[in-house]
Design an enzyme around this catalytic site. Structure first.
Site, short mmCIF file in Angstrom:
data_model
loop_
_atom_site.label_atom_id
_atom_site.label_comp_id
_atom_site.label_asym_id
_atom_site.label_seq_id
_atom_site.Cartn_x
_atom_site.Cartn_y
_atom_site.Cartn_z
N CYS A 164 0.84 -1.20 0.00
CA CYS A 164 0.00 0.00 0.00
C CYS A 164 0.88 1.25 0.00
O CYS A 164 1.43 1.63 1.04
CB CYS A 164 -0.93 0.00 1.22
SG CYS A 164 -2.00 1.45 1.31
N CYS A 196 -0.40 4.08 2.21
CA CYS A 196 -0.19 3.81 3.64
C CYS A 196 1.26 4.09 4.05
O CYS A 196 1.52 4.66 5.11
CB CYS A 196 -0.51 2.35 3.98
SG CYS A 196 -2.15 1.79 3.47
N ASP A 197 2.20 3.67 3.22
CA ASP A 197 3.60 3.61 3.65
C ASP A 197 4.57 4.49 2.85
O ASP A 197 5.75 4.55 3.18
CB ASP A 197 4.10 2.16 3.58
CG ASP A 197 3.28 1.24 4.49
OD1 ASP A 197 2.83 1.71 5.55
OD2 ASP A 197 3.09 0.07 4.13
#
Length: 310
Positions: A135, A138-139
């Site tokens: 993701c 997300c990261d």
């Protein structure tokens, strides 16, 4: 004496399932949440979560799940560990079989999520959350001013490559073919981005370095050749799609061509009394916060359904 029929059973223990259990528990429906043997969903594979509202310093994915679980448990949610092996939605009450033990319920909330498709390497699995991610939104922030590799060739991979280029100094997109499958406009944007380079006809055969507990590079094989090449990088993003965890409901619920459960009027499925929330029906946003939001919606929809049942 037959077993009692539950008001609501919830399948799945990620943000969608835990939020729906919180709301149904507070509505005095005494939900039974079947969490599966791999409890917590994709968040348990995430190291630091910084984009979930209310936590200015961020927190670990497993800690967020643990807090959600404790909160819903305080209001009376009951948990059952084990995998669901069969579901019968053809008659009411619905029957849920958990490892040979049948449970019945008047309402069902499906929050079984989706699983990221992985390359299939042992090193990939061991480094998930330690430099390997599925993701970018997300990261990606954690790879500011670093070199990252991304695997894939569709819209998702190209979108994530463009997103990662906002943070990374360099993004190398690795594709097993000699051209992308992404839409033309996405390809044009990627080709114009000076931070993105492409490695064609390549397959990743190893992610380095498990012994250090972090990503230091990847080993690739050129298609049709035995030649191996090493690329130094600080992170690997796998963007070869997700598969919704819906095999149990095949032939019983309406799904789209990718296997995601189709919902309408909120979280209602094609069978009254069955609701779906989170990544099991969302192939667009795929965030913890949107999963939690749809879990709330499913709980409210289930509550109204049960009220109408009397």
């Amino acid at each position: 004496m037959s077993d009692p029929v539950e008001d609501v059973i919830i399948l799945g223990s990620g943000p969608a399932g835990l939020t729906s259990s919180l709301y149904t528990a507070r509505a005095n429906l005494r939900p039974l949440l079947i969490e599966g043997t791999e409890a917590g969903g994709q968040l348990v594979l995430t190291t630091l979560v910084e984009n979930y509202p209310g936590f200015p310093d961020g927190l670990l994915g497993p800690d967020l799940i643990r807090s959600m679980r404790q909160q819903t448990e305080r209001f009376g949610t009951r948990f059952l560990s084990g995998d669901v092996t069969a579901v019968d939605l053809s008659r009411r009450p619905f029957t849920i079989t958990v490892e040979n033990e049948a449970r019945q319920t008047n309402a069902l909330i499906i929050a079984t999520g989706a699983s990221a498709n992985l390359i299939g390497l042992e090193s990939e699995r061991k480094l998930l959350g330690h430099g390997v991610s599925t993701c970018a939104t997300c990261d990606g922030f954690f790879f500011r001013d670093q070199h990252v590799a991304i695997v894939g060739g569709g819209d998702s991979a190209v979108e994530e490559a463009i997103f990662l280029a906002k943070f990374a100094t360099k993004v190398t997109l690795i594709h097993r073919r000699d051209k992308l499958r992404a839409s033309k406009i996405m390809q044009e944007r990627a080709f114009k981005n000076p931070k993105i380079e492409f490695l064609w006809n390549r397959t990743i055969v190893e992610i380095l370095d498990v012994s250090q507990g972090k990503v230091t590079g990847i080993t690739t094989r050129v298609d049709g050749l035995t030649l191996l090449e090493t690329l130094n990088c600080d992170g690997v993003f796998v963007a070869i799609g997700h598969s919704p965890n819906t095999a149990l409901f095949s032939g019983q619920l309406e799904m789209d061509e990718r296997g995601y459960i189709v919902t309408h009027h909120g979280t209602m499925t094609s069978i009254p009394g069955v609701f779906a929330a989170g990544d099991v029906q969302d192939h667009v946003y795929k965030q913890a916060i949107t999963a939690a939001g749809s879990g709330c919606m499913a709980a409210l929809d289930a509550e109204r359904y049960l009220e109408n049942l009397g």
